[in-house]
Design an enzyme around this catalytic site. Structure first.
Site, mmCIF file in Angstrom:
data_model
loop_
_atom_site.group_PDB
_atom_site.id
_atom_site.type_symbol
_atom_site.label_atom_id
_atom_site.label_comp_id
_atom_site.label_asym_id
_atom_site.label_seq_id
_atom_site.Cartn_x
_atom_site.Cartn_y
_atom_site.Cartn_z
ATOM 1 C CG ASP B 12 -1.733 1.209 1.528
ATOM 2 O OD1 ASP B 12 -2.349 1.629 0.334
ATOM 3 O OD2 ASP B 12 -1.971 1.792 2.455
ATOM 4 C CB SER B 13 0.288 4.618 -0.744
ATOM 5 O OG SER B 13 -0.958 4.944 -0.217
ATOM 6 C CB CYS B 75 -2.981 0.810 -2.435
ATOM 7 S SG CYS B 75 -2.861 2.567 -3.138
ATOM 8 C CG ASN B 76 -9.557 1.539 -2.971
ATOM 9 O OD1 ASN B 76 -10.450 1.005 -3.548
ATOM 10 N ND2 ASN B 76 -9.178 1.333 -1.607
ATOM 11 C CD GLU B 155 -2.863 9.401 7.213
ATOM 12 O OE1 GLU B 155 -1.983 10.098 7.604
ATOM 13 O OE2 GLU B 155 -2.658 8.256 6.506
ATOM 14 C CB CYS B 187 -10.149 5.500 0.195
ATOM 15 S SG CYS B 187 -8.824 6.080 1.034
ATOM 16 C CG HIS B 189 -6.737 6.190 4.990
ATOM 17 N ND1 HIS B 189 -5.887 5.705 4.431
ATOM 18 C CD2 HIS B 189 -6.147 6.960 6.099
ATOM 19 C CE1 HIS B 189 -4.755 5.990 4.840
ATOM 20 N NE2 HIS B 189 -4.809 6.931 5.930
#
Lengths: 273, 273
Positions: B12-13, B75-76, B155, B187, B189
């Protein structure tokens, strides 16, 4: 008076540094500027000190290839964490945004209560607090507040919406409680929030680091007899490490004027100084 | 049944992909996982397609050095823009998060109105809309909405504050107006916002891409006879390209359990596949 035609190098993690370039253009209208935005690795504010130093050295090395006479680190995070490394390693003057803004804050506060807002990395570095205290001639209390949501809000263009005000009120509450009379906008994105912040903080002096950094850049070049003369060919050259979708529209907002299409330089071609 | 002990690679990023790894651990409890978070260059969502492809190839090449039997692009943004490149170039199966979630959405909608939320790059790629329409057996109308502020809100830990609700209401308004009965959280997150989104969208089915991707990973390995047996040594190995300050606390939230300190691998050592 000499007429030093070498350009001034400016770098930032992305486009935010254009809010500093805006003031540089105003104070140094005869100069040429080479601007590098590290848009392939933006933002720096959530990276480690080690990584930020590496990226900053690579950006500075790129600017040096353009024979610059001065490097302006137009990024608060890189100024906080990498300025000393660059100043030690490079043979041209390197100017960050923190010291100029800190001196302005220390000189400008009447009641000795100064607030600083910035990214998480900038605030965690404690650079502003140290620098403001060192610049002050009488006792100053510095209250720092990270505002990680301000950059995405600015990039989203939500400069004065109810949600933005709600978030700002949450961030500013401890600073207001501390009766600050001066607030340093310790991130190059924040000047775009200035109208909202002014409305929310009546009587508080807002310090835009770009304005004070540009004045210092002017002084440094004058002292070194390296200003370009009025007959010089002024101009701006934009480089980015990635062609990001929002560059042109955001760049225009930050710089306050239209921006030429930037030239892309691959991150793989950036090498250490 | 074979007992293929090779690990599963996940990248993932940054840390968001841990919300996918959470479901992989649940569905594949006997496996070993190698997770790479490209935290030195996070986020991918505001970068160009070319840059995202380069980064994805570098991440996949790193995982291949660990002799992985499957690569999950958790990761989308990378799934939307780099999955085809990776599938073409690599000789192990590569699974993205978009197709599993799209099939679940197409199968799950009753009224044919599906919403998709994600980063600007994911939504701009139109991958979800194309994939949901291709998976549907009857007519489906897909309404997509970029929500760039959701990642920084997560975050920041602002999972259900008034400002977060105000921003979510702004983003969701066109989807609600469109009477969606299914919403893809496009996403990694966003699952952390699930409780708030559920409260704001009564009667709407929320699709967590991690859940459906984990089911597909299970099917792929079973079909290839490459599952690890119950006697295998399960485990997780974390690598990051930068030791970022918030990794440990955020990682625990995403994964739902404590996380070992990650090993740092320098971005300069990542090479193209």
């Amino acid at each position: 008076m000499t007429h030093d035609q070498r350009p001034i190098g400016v770098f930032d993690s992305g486009i935010g540094g254009l809010s500093v370039l805006k003031h540089l253009l105003h104070h140094l209208p005869h100069e040429r500027f080479v601007y590098l935005g590290d848009t392939a690795r933006v933002p720096y504010g959530n990276k480690s000190a080690e990584t930020i130093k590496l990226y900053a050295r690579q950006c500075a090395a790129f600017l040096q290839q353009h024979n610059v006479k001065l490097i302006v680190v137009a990024c608060n995070t890189a100024s906080a964490l990498a300025l000393d490394v660059l100043q030690r390693e490079l043979d041209v003057p390197v100017l960050g945004v923190i010291e100029p803004a800190s001196r302005a804050a220390a000189a400008g506060t009447a009641n000795g209560h100064v607030g600083v807002i910035g990214t998480r990395a900038t605030i965690a570095s404690n650079s502003y607090a140290r620098c403001i205290e060192a610049s002050a001639t009488s006792r100053v209390i510095v209250q720092s507040q990270p505002c990680p949501l301000f950059v995405p809000l600015v990039e989203e263009g939500w400069l004065d919406l109810p949600a933005t005000r709600l978030i700002a009120a949450e961030y500013l509450r401890p600073l207001i409680a501390n009766h600050i009379d001066t607030l340093v906008l310790g991130c190059t994105h924040y000047p775009l929030l200035m109208p909202m912040l002014e409305a929310m903080l009546p009587g508080v002096r807002l310090i835009d680091c770009g304005e004070w950094t540009a004045r210092d850049a002017c002084d440094i070049l004058a002292q070194r007899d390296e200003l370009a003369g009025p007959e010089a060919q002024s101009g701006m050259y934009f480089y980015v490490t990635d062609h990001t979708p929002l560059f042109t529209s955001l760049a225009q907002q930050f710089l306050g004027r239209p921006v030429n299409d930037p030239v892309r330089v691959s991150v793989d071609h950036l090498t250490d100084a």
